[in-house]
Design an enzyme around this catalytic site. Structure first.
Site, PDB file in Angstrom:
ATOM      1  CG  ASP A  77      -3.406  -3.854   5.128  1.00 37.72           C
ATOM      2  OD1 ASP A  77      -2.263  -3.022   5.203  1.00 37.72           O
ATOM      3  OD2 ASP A  77      -4.351  -3.396   4.084  1.00 37.72           O
ATOM      4  CD  GLU A  78      -5.747  -5.603   1.161  1.00 37.07           C
ATOM      5  OE1 GLU A  78      -6.594  -6.186   0.587  1.00 37.07           O
ATOM      6  OE2 GLU A  78      -5.597  -4.256   1.178  1.00 37.07           O
ATOM      7  CB  VAL A  79       2.753  -7.724   1.631  1.00 38.77           C
ATOM      8  CG1 VAL A  79       3.974  -7.375   1.028  1.00 38.77           C
ATOM      9  CG2 VAL A  79       2.608  -6.750   2.863  1.00 38.77           C
TER      10      VAL A  79
ATOM     11  CG  HIS B 192      -2.243  -0.809   1.041  1.00 35.50           C
ATOM     12  ND1 HIS B 192      -3.186  -0.708   0.391  1.00 35.50           N
ATOM     13  CD2 HIS B 192      -2.081  -2.204   1.653  1.00 35.50           C
ATOM     14  CE1 HIS B 192      -3.930  -1.873   0.298  1.00 35.50           C
ATOM     15  NE2 HIS B 192      -3.555  -2.720   1.198  1.00 35.50           N
TER      16      HIS B 192
ATOM     17  CD  GLU C 169      -3.542  -8.926   6.142  1.00 36.14           C
ATOM     18  OE1 GLU C 169      -3.570  -8.367   7.203  1.00 36.14           O
ATOM     19  OE2 GLU C 169      -3.698  -8.392   4.974  1.00 36.14           O
TER      20      GLU C 169
END
Lengths: 503, 558
Positions: free
Chosen positions: B354-356, B294, B407
């Site tokens: 998050d969301e890597v 992000h 995460e």
């Protein structure tokens, strides 16, 4: 920049023309020409939002000669009239180095052309306004391009309605369908029956539309080429009428006793028709449009069934147990009354579905999404020879996560089995913003720019359906709306140069 | 005007007398003879009480039908005897003025001030008493701050007692919700006794200023609304892929090149303003600087920070997450978070995580080489953990605590035991709460409260019906859930629709996090929430309607 794809437009890449003079100073040459009609230049200023750039007025212009006038030429006058279903909205816009010319048959077309012109005007980094050399021929695909607002489930202040009319004009909508009363409240202040709003409005003083409010809406709409079609929905959706019109609604029974609650309008009493006659006489006079919307949707038969007098009447009339026949009986008398006032009418689809005998020029409004697939309904309505309006896929009060404007945009109103004559009977459609969860706090962002997708579907050519292209234009049109002070919500991530700042 | 008006006239004389006595001497709270208080346990079903407008519902409330009247031109909110705070406490002074205006409006009472009072006994003052020797006037609210308060409303004075100013702020909100205006324009309050405290210590709202920029005014307005709902944390998701509006002192290029435009930034002054405005309302500001994913918008203003992605043997020209294998990355982060740690006074920073996406790392030969050297094999979660651990060490060195998205826990990064894990994934949050707290970590719940997911109808009921502690686990585990957050991500939200989309839907979360666990009656909540929404309107918050109906004072169309 342009909200909608023009039917026949070309644009030169070179920027040739600049507008540097304050618009107030221009004269309107066409005014003196016989048969022509002059548009108020101050309206122009407003529409164009020409802020005027100090720098842009300097002497050393790298541009060509500044142009100072948009000539508006209207063939047939009609400045004082009201727009109608048959009004001409076509226009031609011719922008060259020598002249800026907007020509139209009627003022209504001139209004549409002014909107287009204003969308063509750009501004460079120095603050100079410019417009590209352009030739435009434009006209609407459908004649009836409407927007429904519901002022019964929540009251909308006059200002919110007027602002919506502004944005409708930016989107070339031409019908404001005013669903003015319904079960929850009766904000319409009737001259003949003042008790209706006195007892049926949320608040008799603050949550009503006075006669002058209604006039203001009609006139504000007229100046923007927008018709106002009022809906007084009967015989269902009328609970708020009851307190101010004793005896109008059907008393419901629980067993042998009155339950104290009320159902639809009581169709078996003469007094009902006397009331309806006088009431719609007023409404017919107050609203100048040829059409009234008479509703006729979602009539719940439970209360009628519970009432012994109604059952006796059913027997007497030979209706058996078929309450749609009773509904038809009411509607037919209502339609006759309206006809006697020289008005046409729009009704929700149930009136057609229930086989009510209606005049051949009745417009049937298709709203149910699934009961019968709406395209099938469109086919049936037009096959029976009636004109049709489509709203089923455009209930914008139904919100969901993401870019739902795309669904609204992808609808093709004529995608049903039918003859060319049938297709011709589809006069347009309406985006609906029902009010269960909508009031002035969220109306504007919920409506715009989502309703813009419906507007383009109804105005532009059937072949204009590319989503990527529409996204780019709609996103920048939304920024233009912000610049004009309209609280239109974003399509997706990103920004506008002029963000919303009106808190 | 019928009998009611006549009664008002008859009792005018005694009312004036009451008024006179008030003007001549400030009544004391203590030695006054106890008035006959018929306190009854409040019955939410009765609908007869003005408490119908309380939101969130206090922990304990006893109220009486006995009504006291407030005269706007005489009524005062003052520091009570024995309070450790006084007129020097600017935070309270500011709050007194604010709540006075919420209750009586600005100009309206001036005309009405001369009017005589009706037959009701007058409430002359609200005395605010802070008992802790450190009232907290100049401090910042913290996770451990006390927000409890006790409110006793009897004539002639009401007393609001709290340990710290934070509890006083909550009590002022409650008091203002109890005051109502009758049809004749009189301001009334029922004699009541309230003891109140929050169920959860962390009650947050997440705003996302990266997907769309939110003007300062919009953020401040929402801090107001948060205070009306007793929220106490603004989780400021300030930057993300789309834009970098935070103007850094050390690295001004980040926003110069990463913001949407020069107009779409938060200057240091803006940030200070938000923090101070929040502090005055008892709201903590936890900034989130989400890494290593992000971070697209960081790349433009900070060369070599992001991982160059490869397509085959060539760099593709696009970039991935923060590059975890370079020393320069950690030099940058050390300096950057040093700034953040000093700009934001809260004990916590949200570090994201998050969301890597591993696709870019996988494509990069140098990253692959590094993986080999470190013995990570092909487990890129290990590389992520490697990065996160270094960031956590950096932030720890500034004496800050940190919050991370789930995460980081799921990928088994080595975490300090006081790490706060924010649970956001909607599919199995109950199990996740169980695992996180089972491992001994503190948890914040956000998963069921993604308010950017809109749908047709009264979805507030869904948010309201969530029970955060309804997961398998010991008492000890339950205690580790410190609260929750309502998240309004910004993909489809900017200043045009933020307020009506957030309020009153977030209010449902507000009550769930503040009130007692057994406050779950939807019908009762509907009634109170509708009233609360009308009150928010009258205070200038464009909260959308709950359902069909109206407010006496509608929002005005512009």
């Amino acid at each position: 920049m342009l909200n909608r794809k023009l039917r026949n437009a070309f644009t030169l890449e070179t920027v040739l023309l600049i507008l540097t003079q304050p618009w107030e100073e221009q004269s309107c040459d066409c005014c003196s020409a016989p048969g022509n009609c002059c548009l108020n230049p101050s309206t122009l200023t407003q529409k164009l939002h020409l802020g005027g750039s100090e720098r842009g007025r300097g002497n050393e212009q790298p541009w060509g000669k500044p142009c100072t006038q948009l000539l508006v030429s209207v063939a047939t006058p009609g400045c004082d009239g009201f727009p109608s279903l048959d009004s001409k909205e076509s226009y031609k816009l011719s922008i060259s180095e020598d002249s800026l010319l907007l020509s139209a048959d009627a003022v209504w077309g001139a209004l549409r052309g002014l909107e287009t012109f204003s969308q063509l005007v750009g501004r460079d980094e120095d603050g100079t306004y410019y417009v590209n050399e352009t030739e435009i021929v434009d006209f609407p695909r459908f004649r009836h391009r409407g927007l429904l607002l519901d002022t019964s489930r929540h009251y909308l202040p006059l200002k919110a309605i007027l602002q919506t009319l502004d944005v409708m004009a930016y989107n070339k909508f031409n019908v404001f369908h005013w669903h003015i009363v319904d079960d929850p409240s009766f904000p319409y202040e009737s001259v003949t029956f003042p008790e209706l709003s006195r007892k049926g409005a949320f608040n008799a003083i603050t949550h009503v539309y006075t006669a002058s409010d209604v006039k203001a809406v009609i006139e504000y709409a007229r100046l923007r080429g927008i018709r106002v079609i009022a809906e007084f929905d009967t015989p269902g959706h009328t609970l708020s009428w009851g307190p101010g019109a004793p005896g109008l609604l059907t008393p419901c029974y629980s067993g042998k006793n009155l339950s104290g609650t009320y159902g639809p309008i009581n169709p078996i009493l003469n007094s009902t028709y006397e009331f309806v006659t006088r009431f719609f006489q007023e409404v017919s006079a107050v609203f100048p449009d040829f059409f009234l919307h008479l509703g006729g949707d979602e009539v719940d038969f439970t209360c009628w069934k519970s009432n012994p007098k109604i059952r006796a009447f059913m027997q007497e009339m030979g209706f058996g147990d078929d309450f749609t026949k009773l509904e038809s009986f009411y509607i037919q008398r209502l339609l006759d009354i309206i006809s006697s006032f020289g008005k046409g009418y729009v009704v929700w689809q149930e009136v057609f579905d229930n086989g009510v005998k209606v005049r051949p020029d009745t417009i049937v409004h298709v709203w149910k999404e699934n009961a019968t697939p709406y395209m099938q309904e469109m086919a049936q309505v037009t096959k029976a020879g009636y004109r049709a309006l489509l709203s089923a896929p455009w209930y914008l009060n139904h919100i969901s996560y993401g870019q739902d404007w795309m669904e609204a945009y992808q609808v093709e109103p004529l995608k049903f089995e039918g003859s060319p004559e049938q297709k011709d009977r589809v006069i347009g459609g309406e985006a609906c913003m029902w009010g269960e969860y909508v009031d002035v706090t969220n109306l504007t962002p919920r409506l715009w720019p989502r309703a813009g997708a419906v507007a383009e579907r109804l105005w532009s050519n059937a072949t204009v359906r590319n989503l990527q292209d529409a996204y780019v234009r709609l996103a920048s049109f939304r920024c233009e709306l912000l610049r004009r002070g309209i609280q239109a919500q974003p399509l997706f991530t990103g920004y506008c140069d002029h963000e919303f700042s009106g808190f | 005007m019928g009998l009611g008006g006549l009664l008002v006239g008859l009792f005018l004389v005694s009312a004036v007398l009451v008024g006179t006595s008030v003007r001549h001497g400030v009544p004391r709270a203590e030695p006054e003879p106890e008035p006959e208080l018929e306190l009854a346990e409040w019955d939410p079903a009765s609908g007869a009480f003005p408490e119908d407008s309380l939101w969130p519902l206090p922990q304990s409330l006893r109220t009486s039908p006995r009504q006291l009247q407030l005269a706007p031109d005489r009524f005062q909110i003052v520091h009570g005897a024995g309070s450790s705070a006084g007129p020097a406490c600017a935070l309270l002074q500011d709050a007194f003025r604010r709540y006075y205006e919420y209750m009586f409006g600005y100009a309206r009472w001036l005309q009405r001030g001369r009017k005589g009072l009706a037959a009701k006994p007058e409430l002359a003052q609200l005395q605010v008493v802070i008992s802790s020797p450190e009232p907290g006037c100049n401090g910042y609210p913290q996770l451990a701050s006390s927000e409890a308060y006790r409110l006793t409303i009897t004539e002639p004075v009401a007393v609001l007692k709290a340990d710290e100013v934070w509890g006083a702020l909550r009590g002022l909100e409650t008091f203002s919700q109890l005051v109502h205006e009758d049809d004749y324009g009189s301001f009334l309050v029922n004699a009541s006794e309230i003891y109140d405290f929050p169920r959860f210590a962390h009650r947050g709202i997440l705003l996302d200023t990266s997907r769309h920029y939110l003007p300062l005014k919009s953020i401040l307005t929402n801090l107001d609304a948060m205070a009306f709902n007793k929220f106490n944390v603004l989780h400021w998701h300030v930057v993300d892929d789309q834009s970098f509006p935070y103007q850094s002192i050390y690295f001004p290029e980040l926003s110069n090149k990463g913001a949407y435009s020069y107009n779409h930034i938060y200057t240091p002054t803006d940030v200070h303003l938000v923090i101070e405005y929040a502090r005055l309302r008892g709201i903590r500001v936890i900034p989130e600087f989400d890494t290593p994913g992000h971070t697209q918008s960081w790349g433009q203003g900070q060369k070599d920070l992001l991982t160059p992605c490869y397509s085959g043997k060539q760099p593709s020209g696009s970039f991935g997450p923060v590059n975890p294998i370079l020393n320069t990355t950690y030099d940058f982060m050390t300096k950057f978070f040093k700034e953040i740690s000093s700009v934001f006074p809260d004990d916590y920073i949200h570090l994201g995580g998050d969301e890597v996406s591993f696709a870019c790392w996988k494509s990069n030969p140098e990253v692959k080489e590094f993986m080999k050297k470190q013995g990570f094999g092909i487990d890129y979660a290990k590389l992520e953990s490697y990065y996160i651990q270094k960031i956590l060490d950096i932030v720890s060195s500034y004496n800050k605590g940190y919050v991370v998205w789930q995460e980081v826990f799921d990928n088994k990064a080595q975490l300090k035991p006081d790490t706060v894990i924010e649970v956001w994934m909607g599919n199995n949050y109950v199990q996740e709460l169980s695992s996180v707290t089972g491992a001994g970590f503190t948890a914040i719940l956000a998963a069921p409260w993604y308010l950017d997911y809109i749908s047709y109808g009264q979805d507030w009921k869904k948010y309201y019906s969530v029970e955060p502690l309804d997961f398998p686990g010991s008492e000890k585990q339950k205690k580790l859930v410190i609260g929750g957050e309502a998240c309004l991500w910004g993909e489809f939200v900017d200043a045009t629709n933020l307020t009506p989309r957030l309020w009153p839907r977030a209010s449902a979360v507000g009550e769930r996090l503040w009130s007692s666990r057994n406050v779950t009656d939807l019908n009762d909540a509907y009634k109170r929430l509708s009233n609360h929404r009308c009150r928010m309107l009258s205070r200038g918050i464009a909260a959308e309607p709950v359902f069909v109906g109206y407010c006496a004072h509608e929002a005005r169309g512009r």
